[in-house]
Design a protein around this motif. Structure first.
Motif, PDB file in Angstrom:
ATOM      1  N   GLU A   1      -8.382   2.232  -5.341  1.00 42.07           N
ATOM      2  CA  GLU A   1      -9.080   2.156  -4.059  1.00 42.07           C
ATOM      3  C   GLU A   1      -8.333   1.189  -3.144  1.00 42.07           C
ATOM      4  O   GLU A   1      -7.984   0.099  -3.564  1.00 42.07           O
ATOM      5  N   LEU A   2      -8.122   1.595  -1.909  1.00 46.20           N
ATOM      6  CA  LEU A   2      -7.460   0.729  -0.939  1.00 46.20           C
ATOM      7  C   LEU A   2      -8.510  -0.042  -0.150  1.00 46.20           C
ATOM      8  O   LEU A   2      -9.394   0.544   0.488  1.00 46.20           O
TER       9      LEU A   2
ATOM     10  N   LEU B   1      -1.352   7.037   5.450  1.00 52.60           N
ATOM     11  CA  LEU B   1      -2.543   7.101   4.600  1.00 52.60           C
ATOM     12  C   LEU B   1      -3.106   8.519   4.574  1.00 52.60           C
ATOM     13  O   LEU B   1      -3.474   9.025   3.509  1.00 52.60           O
ATOM     14  N   SER B   2      -3.160   9.182   5.712  1.00 52.24           N
ATOM     15  CA  SER B   2      -3.632  10.572   5.757  1.00 52.24           C
ATOM     16  C   SER B   2      -2.730  11.494   4.950  1.00 52.24           C
ATOM     17  O   SER B   2      -3.214  12.397   4.263  1.00 52.24           O
TER      18      SER B   2
ATOM     19  N   ASP C   1       0.173   7.019  -6.848  1.00 57.20           N
ATOM     20  CA  ASP C   1      -1.136   7.094  -7.493  1.00 57.20           C
ATOM     21  C   ASP C   1      -1.615   8.542  -7.486  1.00 57.20           C
ATOM     22  O   ASP C   1      -2.504   8.920  -6.729  1.00 57.20           O
TER      23      ASP C   1
ATOM     24  N   GLY D   1      -5.308   9.256  -7.878  1.00 52.99           N
ATOM     25  CA  GLY D   1      -6.226   8.716  -6.879  1.00 52.99           C
ATOM     26  C   GLY D   1      -7.184   7.699  -7.462  1.00 52.99           C
ATOM     27  O   GLY D   1      -8.318   7.577  -7.019  1.00 52.99           O
TER      28      GLY D   1
ATOM     29  N   CYS E   1      -5.502   9.181   1.439  1.00 53.46           N
ATOM     30  CA  CYS E   1      -6.134   7.892   1.138  1.00 53.46           C
ATOM     31  C   CYS E   1      -7.083   7.488   2.254  1.00 53.46           C
ATOM     32  O   CYS E   1      -6.691   7.429   3.415  1.00 53.46           O
ATOM     33  N   GLU E   2      -8.306   7.185   1.887  1.00 55.26           N
ATOM     34  CA  GLU E   2      -9.324   6.713   2.833  1.00 55.26           C
ATOM     35  C   GLU E   2      -9.633   5.252   2.490  1.00 55.26           C
ATOM     36  O   GLU E   2     -10.296   4.970   1.500  1.00 55.26           O
ATOM     37  N   PRO E   3      -9.149   4.315   3.307  1.00 52.65           N
ATOM     38  CA  PRO E   3      -9.365   2.902   2.993  1.00 52.65           C
ATOM     39  C   PRO E   3     -10.775   2.425   3.294  1.00 52.65           C
ATOM     40  O   PRO E   3     -11.499   3.046   4.067  1.00 52.65           O
TER      41      PRO E   3
ATOM     42  N   PRO F   1       0.815  -1.220   0.000  1.00 51.90           N
ATOM     43  CA  PRO F   1       0.000   0.000   0.000  1.00 51.90           C
ATOM     44  C   PRO F   1       0.849   1.271   0.000  1.00 51.90           C
ATOM     45  O   PRO F   1       0.352   2.347  -0.328  1.00 51.90           O
TER      46      PRO F   1
ATOM     47  N   LEU G   1       0.845   3.484  -3.078  1.00 48.89           N
ATOM     48  CA  LEU G   1      -0.216   4.456  -3.350  1.00 48.89           C
ATOM     49  C   LEU G   1       0.317   5.886  -3.379  1.00 48.89           C
ATOM     50  O   LEU G   1      -0.342   6.776  -3.906  1.00 48.89           O
TER      51      LEU G   1
END
Length: 159
Positions: A109-110, A144-145, A103, A106, A149-151, A97, A100
């Motif tokens: 999708e995670l 992630l923040s 990416d 965006g 990215c919002e998994p 991950p 990402l």
């Protein structure tokens, strides 16, 4: 990748090792860092409209059919090495991950298996399969923040 973690004050532990080409080889490494090993699969729906990076514990079976149905995207299949390189900038067997970060659109999708919710430390390749880093749960969330990215958390299958 590591510069990004350093820049955002996200602590990690790194260990270098021989090239890893499978989860079986990964299990045999005897890493000097502790944490839960993860399998990472870049998948797409049949119409190639959605890309999903699925993350699960190394020993979990990923049920692609039920996962696809549960996410409302139908049948899922693994993406090609070319698409993996094009979208996430990594070669097969180096996916995690952390990729990402590449990416920029965006478009990926995670999807994370719920079994990882209670794990205190996770092990990932930092875009190469000759190194592994351990990230504490809070560091993983901060990463992630930092990339926006919002998994999605789901049950991806059984052991």
């Amino acid at each position: 990748m590591l510069a990004h973690l350093d820049e955002h004050a996200i602590a990690y532990e790194e260990t270098h090792h021989a090239v890893v080409t499978s989860m079986l080889e990964s299990a045999r490494l005897g890493l000097s860092v502790e944490g839960v090993r993860c399998k990472n699969l870049l998948m797409q729906d049949k119409k190639k409209r959605r890309l999903l990076l699925v993350v699960a514990q190394a020993d979990r079976q990923v049920d692609a059919a039920s996962l696809g149905r549960g996410l409302g995207c139908g049948r899922l299949s693994l993406c090609s090495a070319d698409l993996l390189l094009d979208r996430l900038g990594v070669v097969p067997r180096a996916l995690s991950p952390l990729a990402l970060i590449n990416d920029k659109e965006g478009s990926v999708e995670l999807v994370i298996d719920e079994s990882l919710c209670d794990v205190s430390r996770l092990l990932f390749h930092p875009l190469v399969n000759t190194s592994t880093i351990a990230l504490a749960r809070d560091g993983w969330g901060r990463f992630l923040s930092s990339i926006g990215c919002e998994p999605t958390y789901v049950v991806v299958g059984g052991i």
